[in-house]
Write an enzyme that holds these catalytic residues in place. Sequence first.
Site: not given
Length: 413
Positions: A168, A212, A225, A285
């Site tokens: 997933y 989290r 969920r 980044f």
Amino acid sequence: MGSLGAIARHPDDVYPLLKLKMAARHAEKQIPEEPHRAFCYTMLLKVSRSFALVIQQLDPQLRNAVCIFYLVLRALDTVEDDTSIATDVKVPILIAFHRHIYDRDWHFSCGTKEYKVLMDQFHHVSTAFLELEKNYQAAIENITKRMGAGMAKFICNEVETVDDYDEYCHYVAGLVGLGLSKLFHASGKEDLAPDHLSNSMGLFLQKTNIIRDYLEDINEIPKSRMFWPRQIWSKYVNKLEDLKYEENSVKAVQCLNDMVTNALLHAEDCLKYMSALRDMSIFRFCAIPQIMAIGTLALCYNNIEVFGGVVKMRRGLTAKVIDRTKTMADVYGAFFDFSCMLKSKVDKNDPNATKTLSRLEAIQKTCRESGLLSKRKPYILRNESTNSSTMVLILVIILSIIFAYLSAKHQDN
């Protein structure tokens, strides 16, 4: 900016916080004039202000591609996340989403707040996408197609095993890592990274977010969920939602620690990926979110507050990470420091203590063997206590800045 109390406890946060504030204003001024691109960058600031700041590291052409890639996947994620959409409606949209990005007229109303705006006005994103170079378009289409199919697969299937969990996370985040690596390569600035390393970059971030966001996900209306794998949580409780109840706090923390230990598996791959990057803007980044992830894991570990709300790094520390992450030495230093912080919280009686310590020691070994730990400023773990005169001086500076701002605003009026 951070609260006065936090700044008083960490006065050296002030300068990075001010720089972050200035960077945010700069990002707002950098919004392009063209309506479709203006929509994309404005929307990026609304759906993820931190990402909007980090993306400023990139050169304009690559920045546009990454911005649009992010918004396309955000839109796809909005469809997946909206639990009010019937499955027989949602699945075909997910599977066909990679074709919708070529259609300037396509939109689908779902989500809430800024996400609803994104979906209602998706034609702006499609228009910007169609202006990208063909190699960027191909990379974005490929990842969107694979992600949509993977999301559709898990709409009807719960995350049962750890293998399911990894699969997933691969679909919703590992593919983001693969897509970004393709975009970096298409820009000519980087070699194409191995898929397993790109995948780990995504999984490390996604697993951190899943840990989290436990309470937010389990309390989702109209339907919870559930992304924590049954193979892990069933060792501690009968139902995943039982973890949020006070009477299960001991078992909840043990389960949490198990989840964090699982996420740590990807840290060494992330270090390997980042150490191979050549372009400084791409490096920053990539590195800033990874440092934020291991910092968040360090805060979440053994922390019952995860089941009462969202645990996250203080704003001043976030500002430091953004300001001071410039070299691989900084990354090794941050991973080493946060792994030390996490290690100090390990309870020898925790059922996964041995496994957790082993993974932390492997991370620390990689950081030490880099030979770069002595070349960075250890801003995360150090004695931040200061005498009262320093704190008073800092507060005076802050109040002066506030007074100057208010005075300027009054004069403008």
